[in-house]
Design a protein around this motif. Structure first.
Motif, PDB file in Angstrom:
ATOM      1  N   GLY A   9      20.443  69.974  61.498  1.00 26.37           N
ATOM      2  CA  GLY A   9      20.413  68.471  61.297  1.00 26.37           C
ATOM      3  C   GLY A   9      18.796  68.020  61.084  1.00 26.37           C
ATOM      4  N   ALA A  12      16.176  68.647  55.922  1.00 24.72           N
ATOM      5  CA  ALA A  12      17.135  68.702  54.734  1.00 24.72           C
ATOM      6  C   ALA A  12      18.560  68.530  55.244  1.00 24.72           C
ATOM      7  CB  ALA A  12      17.025  70.256  54.194  1.00 24.72           C
ATOM      8  N   GLU A  36      21.238  72.090  67.347  1.00 21.80           N
ATOM      9  CA  GLU A  36      21.261  72.421  69.038  1.00 21.80           C
ATOM     10  C   GLU A  36      20.578  71.543  69.970  1.00 21.80           C
ATOM     11  OE1 GLU A  36      19.344  76.208  69.385  1.00 21.80           O
ATOM     12  OE2 GLU A  36      17.893  75.882  67.750  1.00 21.80           O
ATOM     13  N   GLN A  43       7.734  66.545  61.239  1.00 22.04           N
ATOM     14  CA  GLN A  43       6.895  67.480  61.419  1.00 22.04           C
ATOM     15  C   GLN A  43       5.630  67.146  60.732  1.00 22.04           C
ATOM     16  OE1 GLN A  43       8.474  71.533  60.726  1.00 22.04           O
ATOM     17  NE2 GLN A  43      10.756  70.644  61.344  1.00 22.04           N
ATOM     18  N   PHE A  46       2.851  66.495  63.197  1.00 21.38           N
ATOM     19  CA  PHE A  46       2.021  67.268  64.008  1.00 21.38           C
ATOM     20  C   PHE A  46       0.649  67.469  63.949  1.00 21.38           C
ATOM     21  CE2 PHE A  46       6.423  69.638  64.995  1.00 21.38           C
ATOM     22  CZ  PHE A  46       6.972  68.607  65.656  1.00 21.38           C
ATOM     23  N   LYS A  77      24.305  75.251  69.662  1.00 19.60           N
ATOM     24  CA  LYS A  77      23.612  76.272  68.988  1.00 19.60           C
ATOM     25  C   LYS A  77      24.737  77.057  67.995  1.00 19.60           C
ATOM     26  CE  LYS A  77      20.965  80.254  70.093  1.00 19.60           C
ATOM     27  NZ  LYS A  77      20.327  81.032  71.109  1.00 19.60           N
ATOM     28  N   ILE A  78      24.069  77.407  66.925  1.00 16.85           N
ATOM     29  CA  ILE A  78      24.966  78.183  66.191  1.00 16.85           C
ATOM     30  C   ILE A  78      24.759  79.438  66.365  1.00 16.85           C
ATOM     31  CG2 ILE A  78      25.530  78.427  63.818  1.00 16.85           C
ATOM     32  CD1 ILE A  78      23.667  75.679  63.445  1.00 16.85           C
ATOM     33  N   ALA A 104      21.000  74.693  56.790  1.00 16.12           N
ATOM     34  CA  ALA A 104      19.860  73.963  56.515  1.00 16.12           C
ATOM     35  C   ALA A 104      18.986  74.321  57.870  1.00 16.12           C
ATOM     36  CB  ALA A 104      20.023  72.379  56.362  1.00 16.12           C
ATOM     37  N   ASN A 107      12.842  77.112  59.390  1.00 11.03           N
ATOM     38  CA  ASN A 107      12.386  78.083  59.963  1.00 11.03           C
ATOM     39  C   ASN A 107      11.197  77.666  60.863  1.00 11.03           C
ATOM     40  OD1 ASN A 107      10.066  76.752  58.663  1.00 11.03           O
ATOM     41  ND2 ASN A 107       9.399  78.483  57.282  1.00 11.03           N
ATOM     42  N   ALA A 163      -1.082  72.317  55.440  1.00 13.64           N
ATOM     43  CA  ALA A 163      -1.304  71.926  56.762  1.00 13.64           C
ATOM     44  C   ALA A 163      -2.538  72.436  57.469  1.00 13.64           C
ATOM     45  CB  ALA A 163      -0.135  71.942  57.608  1.00 13.64           C
ATOM     46  N   SER A 254      15.654  80.913  60.870  1.00 12.28           N
ATOM     47  CA  SER A 254      16.523  81.130  62.351  1.00 12.28           C
ATOM     48  C   SER A 254      17.040  82.296  62.582  1.00 12.28           C
ATOM     49  CB  SER A 254      17.701  79.852  62.228  1.00 12.28           C
ATOM     50  OG  SER A 254      18.241  79.956  63.181  1.00 12.28           O
ATOM     51  N   ARG A 259      21.299  87.369  62.651  1.00  9.05           N
ATOM     52  CA  ARG A 259      22.685  87.737  63.520  1.00  9.05           C
ATOM     53  C   ARG A 259      23.844  87.807  62.573  1.00  9.05           C
ATOM     54  NH1 ARG A 259      20.698  84.062  67.754  1.00  9.05           N
ATOM     55  NH2 ARG A 259      21.765  82.437  66.917  1.00  9.05           N
ATOM     56  N   ALA A 298       8.403  72.742  52.252  1.00  8.98           N
ATOM     57  CA  ALA A 298       7.875  71.578  52.353  1.00  8.98           C
ATOM     58  C   ALA A 298       8.969  70.533  52.759  1.00  8.98           C
ATOM     59  CB  ALA A 298       6.841  71.100  51.632  1.00  8.98           C
ATOM     60  N   GLY A 299       8.668  69.328  53.121  1.00  6.91           N
ATOM     61  CA  GLY A 299       9.719  68.345  53.244  1.00  6.91           C
ATOM     62  C   GLY A 299       9.979  67.618  52.056  1.00  6.91           C
ATOM     63  N   LYS A 378      -0.427  58.854  52.207  1.00  5.44           N
ATOM     64  CA  LYS A 378      -0.121  59.935  53.235  1.00  5.44           C
ATOM     65  C   LYS A 378       0.463  59.256  54.463  1.00  5.44           C
ATOM     66  CE  LYS A 378      -0.736  64.338  55.567  1.00  5.44           C
ATOM     67  NZ  LYS A 378      -0.321  65.354  55.013  1.00  5.44           N
TER      68      LYS A 378
HETATM   69  C1  LIG Z   1       2.403  70.691  60.950  1.00  2.12           C
HETATM   70  C2  LIG Z   1       3.189  70.458  59.977  1.00  2.12           C
HETATM   71  C3  LIG Z   1       2.893  69.584  58.575  1.00  2.12           C
HETATM   72  C4  LIG Z   1       3.812  69.532  57.700  1.00  2.12           C
HETATM   73  N1  LIG Z   1       3.250  68.736  56.898  1.00  2.12           N
HETATM   74  C5  LIG Z   1       4.199  68.460  55.863  1.00  2.12           C
HETATM   75  C6  LIG Z   1       3.784  67.501  54.675  1.00  2.12           C
HETATM   76  O1  LIG Z   1       2.695  66.897  54.682  1.00  2.12           O
HETATM   77  N2  LIG Z   1       4.575  67.336  53.714  1.00  2.12           N
HETATM   78  C7  LIG Z   1       5.879  67.946  53.551  1.00  2.12           C
HETATM   79  O2  LIG Z   1       6.555  67.784  52.535  1.00  2.12           O
HETATM   80  N3  LIG Z   1       6.453  68.938  54.535  1.00  2.12           N
HETATM   81  C8  LIG Z   1       5.358  69.013  55.660  1.00  2.12           C
HETATM   82  N4  LIG Z   1       5.750  70.086  56.427  1.00  2.12           N
HETATM   83  C9  LIG Z   1       6.956  70.711  56.249  1.00  2.12           C
HETATM   84  C10 LIG Z   1       8.303  69.880  56.511  1.00  2.12           C
HETATM   85  O3  LIG Z   1       8.237  69.364  57.742  1.00  2.12           O
HETATM   86  C11 LIG Z   1       9.348  71.057  56.856  1.00  2.12           C
HETATM   87  O4  LIG Z   1       9.453  71.645  55.446  1.00  2.12           O
HETATM   88  C12 LIG Z   1      10.938  70.425  56.727  1.00  2.12           C
HETATM   89  O5  LIG Z   1      10.969  69.875  57.981  1.00  2.12           O
HETATM   90  C13 LIG Z   1      11.931  71.555  56.387  1.00  2.12           C
HETATM   91  O6  LIG Z   1      13.111  70.916  56.782  1.00  2.12           O
HETATM   92  P1  LIG Z   1      14.501  71.882  57.141  1.00  2.12           P
HETATM   93  O7  LIG Z   1      15.527  70.750  57.185  1.00  2.12           O
HETATM   94  O8  LIG Z   1      14.416  73.049  56.059  1.00  2.12           O
HETATM   95  O9  LIG Z   1      13.921  72.475  58.499  1.00  2.12           O
HETATM   96  P2  LIG Z   1      13.826  71.438  59.883  1.00  2.12           P
HETATM   97  O10 LIG Z   1      13.602  70.277  59.343  1.00  2.12           O
HETATM   98  O11 LIG Z   1      12.997  72.266  60.683  1.00  2.12           O
HETATM   99  O12 LIG Z   1      15.239  71.585  60.474  1.00  2.12           O
HETATM  100  C14 LIG Z   1      16.077  72.825  60.879  1.00  2.12           C
HETATM  101  C15 LIG Z   1      17.156  72.483  62.023  1.00  2.12           C
HETATM  102  O13 LIG Z   1      17.922  73.538  62.132  1.00  2.12           O
HETATM  103  C16 LIG Z   1      18.019  73.596  63.684  1.00  2.12           C
HETATM  104  N5  LIG Z   1      18.867  74.885  63.896  1.00  2.12           N
HETATM  105  C17 LIG Z   1      17.987  75.921  63.434  1.00  2.12           C
HETATM  106  N6  LIG Z   1      18.657  77.119  63.993  1.00  2.12           N
HETATM  107  C18 LIG Z   1      19.560  76.414  64.696  1.00  2.12           C
HETATM  108  C19 LIG Z   1      20.592  77.154  65.402  1.00  2.12           C
HETATM  109  N7  LIG Z   1      20.890  78.578  65.765  1.00  2.12           N
HETATM  110  N8  LIG Z   1      21.720  76.340  66.041  1.00  2.12           N
HETATM  111  C20 LIG Z   1      21.579  75.076  65.983  1.00  2.12           C
HETATM  112  N9  LIG Z   1      20.525  74.524  65.291  1.00  2.12           N
HETATM  113  C21 LIG Z   1      19.645  75.118  64.557  1.00  2.12           C
HETATM  114  C22 LIG Z   1      16.890  72.974  64.244  1.00  2.12           C
HETATM  115  O14 LIG Z   1      17.119  72.587  65.544  1.00  2.12           O
HETATM  116  C23 LIG Z   1      16.318  71.989  63.005  1.00  2.12           C
HETATM  117  O15 LIG Z   1      16.708  70.594  63.699  1.00  2.12           O
HETATM  118  C24 LIG Z   1       5.062  70.166  57.708  1.00  2.12           C
HETATM  119  C25 LIG Z   1       5.478  70.992  58.630  1.00  2.12           C
HETATM  120  C26 LIG Z   1       4.549  71.292  59.861  1.00  2.12           C
HETATM  121  C27 LIG Z   1       5.064  72.198  60.765  1.00  2.12           C
END
Ligand SMILES: Cc1cc2nc3c(=O)[nH]c(=O)nc-3n(C[C@H](O)[C@H](O)[C@H](O)COP(=O)(O)OP(=O)(O)OC[C@H]3O[C@@H](n4cnc5c(N)ncnc54)[C@H](O)[C@@H]3O)c2cc1C
Length: 415
Positions: A9, A12, A36, A43, A46, A77-78, A104, A107, A163, A254, A259, A298-299, A378
């Motif tokens: 959650g 993405a 979890e 992010q 950060f 936890k998955i 989703a 990483n 970043a 992840s 696994r 990226a987000g 930004k």
């Molecule tokens: C320092 C930094 C700066 C950034 N700046 C930018 C920016 O300026 N612009 C931009 O577009 N992007 C930026 N990003 C990247 C962006 O934040 C990520 O690409 C985006 O959050 C990815 O989304 P996601 O949903 O794939 O992963 P995430 O948002 O990381 O979500 C993954 C989720 O899965 C859950 N999960 C994983 N494994 C398990 C498990 N086994 N059981 C239960 N839950 C689990 C996690 O708890 C987490 O909540 C930045 C990232 C960082 C670290």
């Protein structure tokens, strides 16, 4: 009742939950999100935490606030996915059966893959890719009085490859404002041949680094860290000194993907780059950083691809062909310090190029140029993220696939 399950959650997963809540018929589909923790992190914030520009409450909010109230939200936890049985196993023994699965799980950094990193970790070796890392780096910077700061990334792919580039630029501003810039040497170290993987933008970074007296070391492949001597050791035996090392360790998907036997060597799930359908499983889709698609992690990519995926899933559940195709669109603001930023917009086929965004001629943002308006964009992004993007509200004038209008396309007339 059919079951649609979203694993993760984060950026993405939350966007998909909000899109699918509108697209799936609630009488036939039950939507479930599993994560979890109940903390959702912004992010991109950060980057600003270590310099005191953002505080903890800017970057962390309760996940449940952003998920639709009508769906099932499970905090667990998955443990494992069984794509053969269409089942997901959660901590506590709960088993979810699905008709449609969206992975989703994102990483994360994997410092354990770097030999020697423990010797100095969170003492004079830091990451800023995690909430804890960014907070402890902020505390370190408060007491750093000078020396050599190395900003480093270990390998690609990492999330948001701009970043660490931005981190070095913001460090320049920070040390100027602290009045100690002349006592700090800033060095940016990368294994790539240039500062950024896309050559058209790499040249811009090189110019900026030269202006700001940031030394660039390219082609450095890290073998290990020698924390006793405060040195990074290259695979060719060369050594680079640091007093303070800010590193982006290798990133990997992840552990649940490993696994479940569903990923590559870095736990990324193979997916079709246009439909995001998992290559080996018809009823599984992968969105955000968890997939192996060849665009920036990226987000912005998560947001654009989630809009396309939601449209395709609406077709898929109704047995229709998936006609929407994601083009790899990514859009990144690059904060360069002193209230300026650059902006790049690109996709699978087109590298970053100059122009205006999102509107031709009008902008207001300038591509590949350092401007104050880009910086305001930004900074505005945090509120846009929390208030619009997570909730699946589309950005006016910014469609999911890259617009060619406004761009100085080498192979096209400006539209
Ligand atoms: C320092 C930094 C700066 C950034 N700046 C930018 C920016 O300026 N612009 C931009 O577009 N992007 C930026 N990003 C990247 C962006 O934040 C990520 O690409 C985006 O959050 C990815 O989304 P996601 O949903 O794939 O992963 P995430 O948002 O990381 O979500 C993954 C989720 O899965 C859950 N999960 C994983 N494994 C398990 C498990 N086994 N059981 C239960 N839950 C689990 C996690 O708890 C987490 O909540 C930045 C990232 C960082 C670290």
């Amino acid at each position: 009742m059919k079951q649609a399950v979203i694993l993760g959650g984060g950026t993405a997963g939350t966007m998909m939950a909000n899109h699918l809540n509108k697209k799936l018929d609630e009488k036939s589909w039950q939507l479930t999100v599993v994560d979890e923790t109940n903390n959702h992190y912004y992010q991109p914030g950060f980057l600003f935490l270590p310099f005191g520009k953002y505080s903890e409450k800017d970057v962390m909010k309760k996940r449940e606030k952003f998920l639709p109230k009508t769906i099932a939200y499970i905090l667990a936890k998955i443990e494992k996915i069984s794509p053969e049985k269409n089942e997901v196993y959660l901590s506590g023994g709960k088993v979810l059966t699905y008709d449609l699965l969206i992975i989703a799980t994102g990483n994360d950094i994997a410092p354990e893959l770097v030999k020697g990193i423990d010797n100095g970790w969170r003492e004079n070796i830091f990451d800023f890719y995690t909430f804890d890392g960014a907070v402890s780096l902020r505390n370190k910077l408060k007491t750093f009085k000078g020396g050599k700061m190395v900003v480093h990334m270990t390998e690609m792919p990492i999330k948001c490859p701009v970043a660490p580039i931005e981190f070095a630029l913001l460090a320049d501003e920070f040390f100027h404002k602290q009045g100690i810039r002349d006592q700090v040497e800033i060095e940016y170290v990368t294994p790539l041949p240039k500062a950024f993987p896309k050559p058209s933008f790499a040249e811009k970074v090189h110019e900026l680094y030269e202006q700001k007296n940031i030394r660039l070391v390219t082609g450095f492949a890290l073998a290990e860290i020698d924390g006793t001597n405060n040195q990074m050791v290259g695979k060719d035996g060369s050594r680079l000194d640091y007093d303070l090392l800010v590193t982006v360790p290798p990133n990997k998907g992840s552990e649940v993907i490993a696994r479940s036997g569903m990923g590559n060597a870095r736990n990324y799930v193979a997916a079709d780059p246009h439909t995001l359908q998992a290559k080996n499983y018809d009823n599984i889709f992968v969105v955000g950083d968890a997939s192996d698609i060849p665009t920036s992690k990226a987000g912005s990519t998560a947001h654009f691809s989630a809009e396309i995926l939601a449209e395709n899933i609406e077709h898929w559940v109704n047995g229709k062909p998936m006609t929407a195709a994601f083009d790899g669109h990514a859009n990144c603001y690059i904060e360069s310090g002193f209230n300026k930023a650059l902006l790049i917009d690109f996709n699978y086929d087109h590298d970053p190029m100059p122009g205006t965004f999102p509107l031709p001629k009008v902008g207001p943002f300038k591509l590949m140029e350092e401007t104050t308006i880009n910086h305001l964009g930004k900074m505005a992004f945090k509120q846009i993220y929390w208030r619009m993007l997570l909730k699946g509200i589309p950005m006016p004038t910014v469609p999911p696939n890259m617009k060619q209008s406004g761009k100085q396309m080498p192979d096209l007339q400006e539209k």
